[in-house]
Design an enzyme around this catalytic site. Structure first.
Site, PDB file in Angstrom:
ATOM      1  N   CYS A 119     143.530 -33.808  57.316  1.00  0.00           N
ATOM      2  CA  CYS A 119     143.370 -34.203  58.712  1.00  0.00           C
ATOM      3  C   CYS A 119     142.493 -35.436  58.873  1.00  0.00           C
ATOM      4  O   CYS A 119     141.531 -35.624  58.141  1.00  0.00           O
ATOM      5  CB  CYS A 119     142.726 -33.067  59.492  1.00  0.00           C
ATOM      6  SG  CYS A 119     143.527 -31.491  59.270  1.00  0.00           S
ATOM      7  N   ARG A 156     145.928 -40.079  54.133  1.00  0.00           N
ATOM      8  CA  ARG A 156     145.258 -38.817  53.807  1.00  0.00           C
ATOM      9  C   ARG A 156     146.243 -37.646  53.753  1.00  0.00           C
ATOM     10  O   ARG A 156     145.933 -36.615  53.188  1.00  0.00           O
ATOM     11  CB  ARG A 156     144.178 -38.522  54.849  1.00  0.00           C
ATOM     12  CG  ARG A 156     143.005 -39.456  54.766  1.00  0.00           C
ATOM     13  CD  ARG A 156     142.070 -39.261  55.939  1.00  0.00           C
ATOM     14  NE  ARG A 156     141.549 -37.919  56.028  1.00  0.00           N
ATOM     15  CZ  ARG A 156     140.483 -37.471  55.404  1.00  0.00           C
ATOM     16  NH1 ARG A 156     139.816 -38.277  54.626  1.00  0.00           N
ATOM     17  NH2 ARG A 156     140.070 -36.245  55.539  1.00  0.00           N
ATOM     18  N   TRP A 186     146.944 -31.702  59.143  1.00  0.00           N
ATOM     19  CA  TRP A 186     147.579 -31.158  57.940  1.00  0.00           C
ATOM     20  C   TRP A 186     147.476 -29.649  58.101  1.00  0.00           C
ATOM     21  O   TRP A 186     146.380 -29.091  58.052  1.00  0.00           O
ATOM     22  CB  TRP A 186     146.815 -31.662  56.718  1.00  0.00           C
ATOM     23  CG  TRP A 186     147.463 -31.420  55.401  1.00  0.00           C
ATOM     24  CD1 TRP A 186     148.405 -32.199  54.807  1.00  0.00           C
ATOM     25  CD2 TRP A 186     147.192 -30.355  54.478  1.00  0.00           C
ATOM     26  NE1 TRP A 186     148.735 -31.681  53.572  1.00  0.00           N
ATOM     27  CE2 TRP A 186     148.009 -30.555  53.345  1.00  0.00           C
ATOM     28  CE3 TRP A 186     146.340 -29.250  54.487  1.00  0.00           C
ATOM     29  CZ2 TRP A 186     148.009 -29.709  52.247  1.00  0.00           C
ATOM     30  CZ3 TRP A 186     146.337 -28.399  53.398  1.00  0.00           C
ATOM     31  CH2 TRP A 186     147.167 -28.632  52.294  1.00  0.00           C
ATOM     32  N   ASN A 223     138.495 -30.922  61.813  1.00  0.00           N
ATOM     33  CA  ASN A 223     138.893 -30.814  60.403  1.00  0.00           C
ATOM     34  C   ASN A 223     138.133 -29.643  59.812  1.00  0.00           C
ATOM     35  O   ASN A 223     136.921 -29.525  60.026  1.00  0.00           O
ATOM     36  CB  ASN A 223     138.505 -32.074  59.618  1.00  0.00           C
ATOM     37  CG  ASN A 223     139.286 -33.291  60.045  1.00  0.00           C
ATOM     38  OD1 ASN A 223     140.220 -33.182  60.840  1.00  0.00           O
ATOM     39  ND2 ASN A 223     138.906 -34.437  59.523  1.00  0.00           N
ATOM     40  N   GLY A 224     138.826 -28.823  59.045  1.00  0.00           N
ATOM     41  CA  GLY A 224     138.169 -27.670  58.433  1.00  0.00           C
ATOM     42  C   GLY A 224     138.886 -26.403  58.849  1.00  0.00           C
ATOM     43  O   GLY A 224     139.933 -26.443  59.496  1.00  0.00           O
ATOM     44  N   GLU A 250     147.556 -35.959  32.891  1.00  0.00           N
ATOM     45  CA  GLU A 250     147.530 -36.920  33.992  1.00  0.00           C
ATOM     46  C   GLU A 250     148.903 -37.574  34.172  1.00  0.00           C
ATOM     47  O   GLU A 250     149.358 -37.752  35.301  1.00  0.00           O
ATOM     48  CB  GLU A 250     146.435 -37.974  33.736  1.00  0.00           C
ATOM     49  CG  GLU A 250     146.317 -39.069  34.771  1.00  0.00           C
ATOM     50  CD  GLU A 250     146.076 -38.587  36.189  1.00  0.00           C
ATOM     51  OE1 GLU A 250     145.765 -37.402  36.416  1.00  0.00           O
ATOM     52  OE2 GLU A 250     146.226 -39.415  37.101  1.00  0.00           O
ATOM     53  N   LYS A 294     151.026 -37.278  37.640  1.00  0.00           N
ATOM     54  CA  LYS A 294     151.510 -38.429  38.407  1.00  0.00           C
ATOM     55  C   LYS A 294     152.985 -38.261  38.724  1.00  0.00           C
ATOM     56  O   LYS A 294     153.421 -38.472  39.842  1.00  0.00           O
ATOM     57  CB  LYS A 294     151.337 -39.750  37.643  1.00  0.00           C
ATOM     58  CG  LYS A 294     149.943 -40.328  37.550  1.00  0.00           C
ATOM     59  CD  LYS A 294     149.367 -40.858  38.836  1.00  0.00           C
ATOM     60  CE  LYS A 294     148.698 -39.850  39.679  1.00  0.00           C
ATOM     61  NZ  LYS A 294     147.444 -39.297  39.485  1.00  0.00           N
ATOM     62  N   GLU A 331     153.691 -35.317  41.261  1.00  0.00           N
ATOM     63  CA  GLU A 331     153.181 -35.594  42.613  1.00  0.00           C
ATOM     64  C   GLU A 331     154.145 -36.434  43.437  1.00  0.00           C
ATOM     65  O   GLU A 331     154.353 -36.163  44.614  1.00  0.00           O
ATOM     66  CB  GLU A 331     151.862 -36.388  42.525  1.00  0.00           C
ATOM     67  CG  GLU A 331     150.632 -35.574  42.262  1.00  0.00           C
ATOM     68  CD  GLU A 331     149.381 -36.446  42.162  1.00  0.00           C
ATOM     69  OE1 GLU A 331     148.391 -36.113  42.800  1.00  0.00           O
ATOM     70  OE2 GLU A 331     149.395 -37.477  41.442  1.00  0.00           O
ATOM     71  N   HIS A 358     153.814 -23.330  20.062  1.00  0.00           N
ATOM     72  CA  HIS A 358     153.482 -21.994  20.572  1.00  0.00           C
ATOM     73  C   HIS A 358     154.198 -21.690  21.888  1.00  0.00           C
ATOM     74  O   HIS A 358     153.723 -20.875  22.675  1.00  0.00           O
ATOM     75  CB  HIS A 358     151.967 -21.871  20.754  1.00  0.00           C
ATOM     76  CG  HIS A 358     151.220 -22.048  19.467  1.00  0.00           C
ATOM     77  ND1 HIS A 358     151.338 -21.178  18.417  1.00  0.00           N
ATOM     78  CD2 HIS A 358     150.379 -23.024  19.060  1.00  0.00           C
ATOM     79  CE1 HIS A 358     150.581 -21.593  17.409  1.00  0.00           C
ATOM     80  NE2 HIS A 358     149.989 -22.723  17.777  1.00  0.00           N
ATOM     81  N   LYS A 391     145.412 -36.798  50.517  1.00  0.00           N
ATOM     82  CA  LYS A 391     144.553 -37.652  49.701  1.00  0.00           C
ATOM     83  C   LYS A 391     143.193 -37.003  49.488  1.00  0.00           C
ATOM     84  O   LYS A 391     142.597 -37.099  48.426  1.00  0.00           O
ATOM     85  CB  LYS A 391     144.406 -39.014  50.403  1.00  0.00           C
ATOM     86  CG  LYS A 391     143.560 -40.025  49.645  1.00  0.00           C
ATOM     87  CD  LYS A 391     144.293 -40.516  48.416  1.00  0.00           C
ATOM     88  CE  LYS A 391     143.469 -41.454  47.571  1.00  0.00           C
ATOM     89  NZ  LYS A 391     143.967 -41.480  46.188  1.00  0.00           N
TER      90      LYS A 391
HETATM   91  C1  G6P Z   1     143.905 -34.361  46.045  1.00  0.00           C
HETATM   92  C2  G6P Z   1     144.603 -35.666  45.726  1.00  0.00           C
HETATM   93  C3  G6P Z   1     144.493 -35.963  44.240  1.00  0.00           C
HETATM   94  C4  G6P Z   1     143.047 -35.966  43.814  1.00  0.00           C
HETATM   95  C5  G6P Z   1     142.337 -34.671  44.173  1.00  0.00           C
HETATM   96  C6  G6P Z   1     140.834 -34.774  43.998  1.00  0.00           C
HETATM   97  O1  G6P Z   1     144.619 -33.308  45.507  1.00  0.00           O
HETATM   98  O2  G6P Z   1     145.963 -35.605  46.119  1.00  0.00           O
HETATM   99  O3  G6P Z   1     145.075 -37.231  43.970  1.00  0.00           O
HETATM  100  O4  G6P Z   1     142.959 -36.187  42.440  1.00  0.00           O
HETATM  101  O5  G6P Z   1     142.557 -34.366  45.555  1.00  0.00           O
HETATM  102  O6  G6P Z   1     140.341 -35.707  44.920  1.00  0.00           O
HETATM  103  P1  G6P Z   1     138.954 -36.451  44.815  1.00  0.00           P
HETATM  104  O7  G6P Z   1     138.879 -37.274  46.071  1.00  0.00           O
HETATM  105  O8  G6P Z   1     137.901 -35.389  44.769  1.00  0.00           O
HETATM  106  O9  G6P Z   1     138.978 -37.272  43.580  1.00  0.00           O
END
Ligand code: G6P
Length: 614
Positions: free
Chosen positions: A2, A27, A74, A100-101, A487, A491, A494, A510, A609
């Site tokens: 949000c 976000r 959100w 927000n929250g 990672e 990527k 996502e 395994h 985000k």
């Molecule tokens: C969300 C984002 C990720 C990010 C994670 C941690 O899930 O979509 O891309 O890695 O939060 O976010 P931060 O701001 O704590 O690095």
């Protein structure tokens, strides 16, 4: 997640709020709304889906006023729809809130308020806040006081902004716990409120960040901050140097593409001014407040983070253990506080976070604080809670990262922690001068090596075309590049919605080996590092089962080019720094696959985000 924007001044509030919300789109959200005071009456427009839907609604039914608040939502409680979008009104139509929250006790509050006669018009937890404020306003209390009373009933962490037609010359903003930030931008005869800096930077660089348990009364000419229990607070005005242009896409199609390409600059800035290359003497991280006494005292470091930042932490563990000979544990932040970690004053907890506002990471920091640890953070967003909560911090030099899939805020902490490891190793006597000089000399090469990876984009695009229609993928890595496999897979999943798994290569036999056939591409991260031979044999095993192998390998490696179906070349890189280069083709690969599939790369479905709820 949000986003909040508020405005009070003499200009038309609607376009200012809508453009602020636009800058917070990254976000992640699923509906949006805006409330404006029009002739001392609150008018609201709300719509599900993208902001453009709300803009159309506002164009069809314009509203003009000089005070207003807006929100991108959100969904947590109740489906994404116009009726659940914020702002939310109380019964009288005189109070409106954005939030927000999560109000953890909202069911109890809703029952209590319903029994007093309140009628609810949404499924959200937020609506109870508006009703609670009205409850106290009805008793003749001033808005700020009524808001304060209301907030004391809320369990959980919140950022809340309140507007009331009873007191139209002010907006109330509050931060309770760690549900994301609240920043007030100071203009001339006008004030801005936002959950994040990018929303207001085009208007002002002078900002005040609310701390947890603070409430602000924002008027056209001034700002008054108090604690939730009413004590006046002397706030600090920060001058932000971020360039709003840095948050524009420029020549690129997507922010993610731009941010991948910005890594030469972000890594140059990461190193600049922090390293003494001339004498190879040392590393300067002054904001960390690391004294020689503390460096010698530390017995253990916990790194805690979420998502991409947690993968950076896994590499950080290897760096600190290898360079500084100090034990490091890595904890996913959402688990940290639930496993009762053993912490004392000789323990450091280092939180890594791009946003500095991730609720789980902040909760892990709080746990560490309560248990008496020394708290450090490695954070990108200036002034964020993770930066302010810590005893010391290393600030990532990335500038704003807008694409939901994190890229430049992944490579920056790798280099930050490499520098931290050298500093710790030196102060603890684990490194001699020549070792330190060699590590520092290697560091100098990083931006150039990353630039050479980026120059190979055409080759990555070719591989992206070959993989664009795949359904599944497995990423394998070993040693320091094992987290690179995680990672790379993250990527891809996502932004392309392809099912991708990252696995330690040695674990393939395994279980995952059962999946390998000609439909399952295997992405093997096999640069020339200490685990090279082992990776080579994993590639052989995958090939023997008909798998398609895409290898990330060191330029000129003929053994790999003889067996892999495709190779993504990276320049020869010192192994401790190799995760900084091996991840670059994987970021580009994920990006190009998602772009070829025509997907919303910067705002992938269901993701946010900055995740400000648990
Ligand atoms: C969300 C984002 C990720 C990010 C994670 C941690 O899930 O979509 O891309 O890695 O939060 O976010 P931060 O701001 O704590 O690095």
């Amino acid at each position: 997640m949000c986003g909040i924007v508020g405005y009070i001044g003499s200009r038309d509030a609607t376009p200012i709020i809508l453009s602020g919300l636009k800058r917070l789109e990254y976000r992640g959200y699923d509906s949006a709304g805006i409330a404006v005071l029009v002739n001392d009456r609150i008018e609201i427009r709300r719509e599900a889906g993208k902001l453009s839907n709300l803009e159309n609604l506002v164009n069809d039914a314009p509203m003009h006023g000089v005070t207003g608040i807006g929100h991108t939502r959100w969904a947590t409680h109740g489906e994404p729809s116009a009726r659940n979008a914020h702002p939310h009104l109380g019964m009288t139509g005189e109070v409106v809130v954005v939030h927000n929250g999560i109000v953890e006790n909202f069911l109890e509050l809703r029952q209590e308020l319903s029994s007093e006669g309140a009628i609810f018009n949404s499924d959200t937890d937020t609506e109870v806040i508006a009703h609670l404020i009205e409850r106290y306003l009805a008793a003749g209390t001033r808005l700020v006081q009524a808001s304060r009373h209301a907030f004391t009933h809320l369990k959980g962490a919140h950022a809340i902004v309140v507007l009331s037609s009873r007191e139209p010359d002010q907006i109330i903003a509050a931060r309770i716990g760690n549900a994301g930030g609240v920043v007030v931008g100071l203009g001339r005869d006008e004030m801005f409120i936002a959950s994040d800096l990018p929303a207001i930077l085009e208007h002002t660089r002078h900002v005040v960040f609310l701390e947890s348990s603070q409430i602000a009364v924002v008027t056209r000419q001034g700002l008054e901050v108090t604690t939730l229990d009413g004590k006046a607070v002397d706030y600090e005005i920060h001058n932000v140097s971020w360039d709003p242009v840095a948050a524009e896409k420029g020549e690129y199609r997507h922010f993610m593409e731009k941010e991948i390409h910005e890594q030469v600059r972000s890594l140059t800035d990461t190193i600049d001014g922090r390293v003494d290359f001339e004498n190879g003497n040392g590393i300067r991280l002054p904001e960390l407040n690391l004294t020689p006494e503390l460096a010698k005292r530390i017995r253990k470091i916990f790194i805690t983070a979420c998502g991409t930042a947690a993968h950076a932490g896994m590499i950080g563990k290897i760096l600190i253990e290898h360079i500084a000979r100090l034990t490091v544990e890595v904890d996913i932040a959402s688990e940290f506080r639930y496993r009762d970690p053993i912490i004392d004053r000789d323990t450091v907890v280092l939180a890594i976070s791009q946003s500095g506002e991730t609720a789980d990471t902040l909760a892990a920091m709080e746990e560490a604080r309560q248990k008496g640890a020394v708290l450090w953070s490695n954070v990108n967003a200036i002034g964020s809670q993770a930066m302010r909560l810590a005893d010391g911090y290393i600030s990532m030099q990335c500038g704003p990262e807008i694409g939901v899939a994190s890229t430049k805020a992944y490579t920056a902490p790798l280099v930050d922690i490499y520098m931290l490891a050298i500093l710790l190793g030196s102060l603890r006597g684990a490194l001699d001068k020549s070792q330190r000089q060699r590590l520092i000399a290697d560091l100098r090469r990083v931006p150039d090596l990353v630039g050479r990876c980026l120059n190979r984009e055409a080759q990555v695009k070719k591989v992206a075309r070959a993989l664009a229609n795949t359904q599944h993928c497995i990423y394998l890595g070993r040693g320091i590049n094992m987290p690179t496999a995680y990672e790379g897979a993250l990527k891809l999943k996502e932004i392309s919605y392809i099912h991708a798994e990252g696995y330690p290569a040695g674990e393939m036999k395994h279980g995952p080996i059962a999946l390998i056939d000609k439909e399952m591409p295997v992405i093997a991260i096999a640069p020339q590092d200490p685990w090279y031979e082992k990776m080579l044999s994993q590639i052989e095993q995958a090939k023997a089962r008909g798998g398609i192998v895409i290898a990330v390998a060191t330029e000129g490696d003929e053994r790999i080019s003889a067996i892999a179906d495709h190779v993504l070349w990276v320049p020869e890189t010192p192994w401790l720094l190799s995760p900084v280069t091996t991840v670059i083709p994987l970021q580009m690969l994920a990006y190009h696959i998602a772009a070829l599939r025509g997907l919303d790369v910067d705002q992938p479905r269901n993701l946010a985000k900055s995740v400000t709820v648990e």
